[in-house]
Design an enzyme around this catalytic site. Structure first.
Site, PDB file in Angstrom:
ATOM      1  N   THR A 101       0.807  -1.210   0.000  1.00 33.39           N
ATOM      2  CA  THR A 101       0.000   0.000   0.000  1.00 33.39           C
ATOM      3  C   THR A 101       0.845   1.267   0.000  1.00 33.39           C
ATOM      4  O   THR A 101       0.289   2.367  -0.061  1.00 33.39           O
ATOM      5  CB  THR A 101      -0.937   0.018   1.217  1.00 33.39           C
ATOM      6  OG1 THR A 101      -0.192  -0.268   2.406  1.00 33.39           O
ATOM      7  CG2 THR A 101      -2.044  -1.001   1.050  1.00 33.39           C
ATOM      8  N   SER A 102       2.152   1.160   0.074  1.00 34.25           N
ATOM      9  CA  SER A 102       2.987   2.346  -0.092  1.00 34.25           C
ATOM     10  C   SER A 102       4.368   1.929  -0.567  1.00 34.25           C
ATOM     11  O   SER A 102       4.893   0.891  -0.150  1.00 34.25           O
ATOM     12  CB  SER A 102       3.110   3.131   1.211  1.00 34.25           C
ATOM     13  OG  SER A 102       3.722   4.384   0.968  1.00 34.25           O
ATOM     14  N   MET A 103       4.926   2.734  -1.430  1.00 31.50           N
ATOM     15  CA  MET A 103       6.226   2.438  -2.013  1.00 31.50           C
ATOM     16  C   MET A 103       6.816   3.721  -2.575  1.00 31.50           C
ATOM     17  O   MET A 103       6.112   4.718  -2.762  1.00 31.50           O
ATOM     18  CB  MET A 103       6.093   1.395  -3.128  1.00 31.50           C
ATOM     19  CG  MET A 103       5.172   1.809  -4.255  1.00 31.50           C
ATOM     20  SD  MET A 103       4.567   0.407  -5.237  1.00 31.50           S
ATOM     21  CE  MET A 103       3.362  -0.298  -4.088  1.00 31.50           C
TER      22      MET A 103
END
Length: 433
Positions: free
Chosen positions: A123-125
């Site tokens: 969900t985040s990168m």
């Protein structure tokens, strides 16, 4: 699972060992040299910022996928940059230019266990570095400007902007509480004077408006009115316009004239930012085995597979042939309409195409290609923005042969939940669906 745990954000971070600091500095310099050699990096101010901003501080851990395509659940391995056993691999990954995966399912980012983990969705990168460089160079950052970063994630773009424009001028908006505190903590360590505030990216950040430069790290179906309202005279905004297909994204640039008007330019791009969570993309992956087993019935075609870099055509296809998605991993051009159980597989230049299902996907592309050619093969389009909340129209020009369409209304976009939040990824043309 290895019992080692990542440092809490509330715990003072130990100084980086001298040897690791030297290795990180050398890796950063090598990354910058590659970007210059590849012709990606040309702005001297941004070059200095890339050399200055310590990516290893902003990206202290990384998930690496260890399972193959189609595995369910997915297997991951968490690299801890502070652990001697992970440092070499982690340092290479952080400076490779590729996206660095940081958060699963909106999880808290303290006390993560190093080693193998199973399941979950990222969900985040961080963003693919050449794309970050391209966007920041398009924005033409200058010292003293005010910069707004929407959906800031771990803060790589925000940190680079702050390094160029100076302390106090760069603000990031992040709704996910875990990622927001993660970014704040590590940005503070860099001492760049960048601020991360709580908020929904769709609302911008009116408290600090107007802004000379606005960058959105999330894709949106149309331009949120708040963003345009927060753009200063002479200011520029960049965002991805997203559709249900990840295959053919469009990049929208908006410039506010000194007189207060808005100029827009939409162009197709090989990659674009992921949409807000809740926006469901189409995928060709579930049809791969069936297409391999039965590519469809052959028929002649007057349309050779359009070039991948015919971005003006492909971005129009995302809107004027909706419901299609391309499988970029296929050996020959394969375009799927997954909801109609239909597809087209172009032959390797032999004047034929194979089609399957009730929807003749290739006939639609043939017809659209004819219209695109009659419209003058446009590379760019104009987005007409109404004064209020009315529909936003896209056109390639004037006259009866111009390509035109209407963007989906922004209010239908699912709002960001408080958790999880997806940020910062660009999906490249080659990565498929």
């Amino acid at each position: 699972m290895n019992a080692s745990r990542l440092t809490s954000l509330d715990t003072p971070h130990p100084p980086m060992p001298v040897g690791l600091l030297a290795a990180a500095t050398a890796a950063r310099a090598s990354m910058v040299e590659r970007l210059v050699a590849d012709g990606v990096l040309t702005d001297p101010r941004l070059r200095e910022a890339l050399l200055r901003v310590r990516r290893e501080v902003l990206l202290p851990h990384a998930y690496v996928r260890v399972s193959g395509p189609g595995a369910d659940p997915v297997g991951w391995r968490l690299l801890d940059g502070s652990h001697p056993g992970d440092r070499a691999e982690w340092l290479d990954l952080v400076h490779s230019g590729e996206s660095v995966l940081l958060q699963r399912d909106g999880e808290a980012l303290t006390g993560l266990g190093r080693g193998p983990v199973t399941g979950g969705h990222m969900t985040s990168m961080s963003t693919y570095t050449p794309a970050t460089v391209e966007v920041l160079q398009q924005l033409r950052l200058q010292p003293g400007q005010r910069f707004l970063d929407l959906g800031t994630g771990p803060g790589i773009t925000l940190a680079l902007a702050a390094a160029v424009i100076g302390p106090g001028g760069a603000t990031g908006v992040e709704r996910d509480p875990h990622m927001r505190e993660f970014a704040r903590h590590h940005l503070d360590r860099l001492g760049l004077g960048a601020e991360v505030v709580e908020g929904d990216a769709l609302d911008g950040h009116p408290t600090g408006a107007p802004y000379d430069r606005i960058h959105s790290g999330i894709g949106v179906p149309c331009l949120p009115r708040a963003w345009a309202e927060q753009l200063a005279p002479g200011g520029t905004l960049l965002t991805t316009l997203t559709t249900r297909t990840p295959s053919w994204p469009g990049q929208l640039s908006v410039t506010r004239t000194p007189q207060g008007g808005l100029r827009t330019l939409l162009r197709g791009r090989p990659r674009g930012y992921r949409p807000l969570l809740g926006f469901r993309w189409l995928t060709a992956v579930d049809h791969r085995d069936r297409i391999t087993a039965d590519p469809g019935r052959p028929r002649p075609t007057r349309l050779p597979p359009p070039a991948d870099d015919a971005h003006g055509f492909w971005v129009a296809a995302a809107y004027l042939a909706p419901g299609l998605v391309r499988d970029f991993q296929a050996e020959t051009m394969t375009v799927v309409a997954p909801e109609e159980d239909s597809w087209a597989v172009a032959g390797p230049g032999d004047g034929t195409v194979r089609v399957h299902g009730p929807r003749d996907v290739w006939a639609e592309l043939e017809g659209l290609h004819d219209r695109w050619h009659q419209a003058g093969r446009p590379d760019t389009y104009r987005v007409e923005l109404p004064d209020g909340d009315g529909p936003q129209h896209v056109t390639s020009g004037t006259g009866p042969k111009a390509l035109t369409w209407t963007l989906p209304p922004c209010p239908t976009l699912p709002r960001q939940p408080s958790s999880p939040a997806g940020r910062g990824s660009l999906d490249s043309l080659q990565e498929g669906t």
